[in-house]
Design an enzyme around this catalytic site. Sequence first.
Site, PDB file in Angstrom:
ATOM      1  N   ARG A  15       0.829  -1.207   0.000  1.00 61.90           N
ATOM      2  CA  ARG A  15       0.000   0.000   0.000  1.00 61.90           C
ATOM      3  C   ARG A  15       0.865   1.259   0.000  1.00 61.90           C
ATOM      4  O   ARG A  15       0.996   1.933  -1.019  1.00 61.90           O
ATOM      5  CB  ARG A  15      -0.944  -0.015   1.223  1.00 61.90           C
ATOM      6  CG  ARG A  15      -2.122   0.975   1.119  1.00 61.90           C
ATOM      7  CD  ARG A  15      -1.794   2.404   1.455  1.00 61.90           C
ATOM      8  NE  ARG A  15      -1.224   2.583   2.779  1.00 61.90           N
ATOM      9  CZ  ARG A  15      -0.764   3.747   3.203  1.00 61.90           C
ATOM     10  NH1 ARG A  15      -0.771   4.822   2.415  1.00 61.90           N
ATOM     11  NH2 ARG A  15      -0.218   3.853   4.416  1.00 61.90           N
ATOM     12  N   ASP A  16       1.495   1.562   1.112  1.00 62.16           N
ATOM     13  CA  ASP A  16       2.292   2.774   1.222  1.00 62.16           C
ATOM     14  C   ASP A  16       3.466   2.760   0.251  1.00 62.16           C
ATOM     15  O   ASP A  16       3.857   3.793  -0.289  1.00 62.16           O
ATOM     16  CB  ASP A  16       2.797   2.912   2.660  1.00 62.16           C
ATOM     17  CG  ASP A  16       3.405   4.276   2.951  1.00 62.16           C
ATOM     18  OD1 ASP A  16       3.094   5.222   2.221  1.00 62.16           O
ATOM     19  OD2 ASP A  16       4.186   4.377   3.910  1.00 62.16           O
ATOM     20  N   HIS A 208       7.197   4.283  12.610  1.00 62.07           N
ATOM     21  CA  HIS A 208       7.145   4.279  11.141  1.00 62.07           C
ATOM     22  C   HIS A 208       8.213   5.257  10.667  1.00 62.07           C
ATOM     23  O   HIS A 208       7.987   6.464  10.572  1.00 62.07           O
ATOM     24  CB  HIS A 208       5.751   4.717  10.676  1.00 62.07           C
ATOM     25  CG  HIS A 208       5.558   4.684   9.190  1.00 62.07           C
ATOM     26  ND1 HIS A 208       4.681   3.823   8.566  1.00 62.07           N
ATOM     27  CD2 HIS A 208       6.110   5.409   8.185  1.00 62.07           C
ATOM     28  CE1 HIS A 208       4.706   4.015   7.269  1.00 62.07           C
ATOM     29  NE2 HIS A 208       5.577   4.987   7.010  1.00 62.07           N
ATOM     30  N   HIS A 210      11.139   6.728   8.043  1.00 56.18           N
ATOM     31  CA  HIS A 210      11.637   6.840   6.680  1.00 56.18           C
ATOM     32  C   HIS A 210      13.149   6.995   6.722  1.00 56.18           C
ATOM     33  O   HIS A 210      13.713   7.493   7.705  1.00 56.18           O
ATOM     34  CB  HIS A 210      10.978   8.022   5.964  1.00 56.18           C
ATOM     35  CG  HIS A 210       9.592   7.724   5.495  1.00 56.18           C
ATOM     36  ND1 HIS A 210       9.107   8.180   4.294  1.00 56.18           N
ATOM     37  CD2 HIS A 210       8.592   7.007   6.045  1.00 56.18           C
ATOM     38  CE1 HIS A 210       7.864   7.762   4.121  1.00 56.18           C
ATOM     39  NE2 HIS A 210       7.527   7.047   5.188  1.00 56.18           N
ATOM     40  N   CYS A 241       9.862   9.482  -0.860  1.00 56.37           N
ATOM     41  CA  CYS A 241       9.521  10.542   0.083  1.00 56.37           C
ATOM     42  C   CYS A 241       9.142  11.770  -0.742  1.00 56.37           C
ATOM     43  O   CYS A 241      10.011  12.467  -1.249  1.00 56.37           O
ATOM     44  CB  CYS A 241      10.705  10.852   0.988  1.00 56.37           C
ATOM     45  SG  CYS A 241      10.353  12.109   2.231  1.00 56.37           S
ATOM     46  N   ASN A 250      10.306   4.607   2.915  1.00 56.24           N
ATOM     47  CA  ASN A 250      10.142   3.662   4.015  1.00 56.24           C
ATOM     48  C   ASN A 250      11.393   2.825   4.271  1.00 56.24           C
ATOM     49  O   ASN A 250      12.076   2.404   3.338  1.00 56.24           O
ATOM     50  CB  ASN A 250       8.995   2.698   3.700  1.00 56.24           C
ATOM     51  CG  ASN A 250       7.669   3.406   3.583  1.00 56.24           C
ATOM     52  OD1 ASN A 250       7.236   4.067   4.514  1.00 56.24           O
ATOM     53  ND2 ASN A 250       7.015   3.272   2.438  1.00 56.24           N
TER      54      ASN A 250
END
Length: 304
Positions: A15-16, A208, A210, A241, A250
């Site tokens: 998804r992300d 979470h 990055h 990003c 990520n």
Amino acid sequence: MRYPSHITLVEVGPRDGLQNEATPVPTDVKLQLIQRLAAAGLTHIEAGSFVSPKRVPQMADSADIVRALQPAASPLHYPVLTPNLQGFDAALAAGAREVAVFAAASERFSQRNIQCSIADSLARFAPVLAAARQHGVAVRGYVSCVLGCPYEGDIAPQAVADVSLRLLEMGCTEISLGDTIGVGTPAGVRRLLDALLPQIPASQLAGHFHDTYGMAIANIVAAMECGLATFDSSVAGLGGCPYAQGASGNVATEDVVWLLNGLGVECGVSLEALLDASALISGFLGKPPASRVARALLAKRGSE
């Protein structure tokens, strides 16, 4: 140093990770990716996003993905993003049993990203949380920009706490703390968690991170030292990003699993099997994985 004995990884690649990819990924490839991730031992895998297909065309097949996965009959967790009640209703109709909502700790980021204030965004989520309670659907809350904002700079830890507490009060079961632009450092992570943990138990928080500035793995270690035991990651480091041109996004699942293996911390994920998922999606997209561990191990595999 003591760490949690077991770490839960929430795989966000399907998804992300994929949502901003320019190359359209067919439904069957996404399903193969999810199946390989599950085969590697990942038990929490973001399956899709019920947003406008005009805004995020890569997620237009999320209902088909959820129906194919049949989450109600599976012991695995397949959460989907539902930014509003319309998205929640569509996700529920497809069979989703877990959803997620996104808020921000930065007022300017909220205005720029979803064109409303933080307060208004939370008000939008109220009917989603109410409907979720009615149908017995679990809701995860994401909070963006917890360690920095592209428009405001540093974010006060209490601002993060305020949004997180409100989401928990509304019914979210867990809050994922997002370092959206990847500017966090271990010291910043500790400052944030020093402020949050007296107000929210570690069991209701996830990290979470990055990897824009290469600090994601170090930040995970710092968060583990503070007691966090759930982290989001993305196979092959999928996901850019958008607020730092050309930067990585990520943290890669392979890199996190390598870290945990080295620390002797159990996560239940086979790195060898995870490489199969990494090779699949990287091969389809026609680019090497962003994960350094995946690049090293796939090259080694190819030379044997």
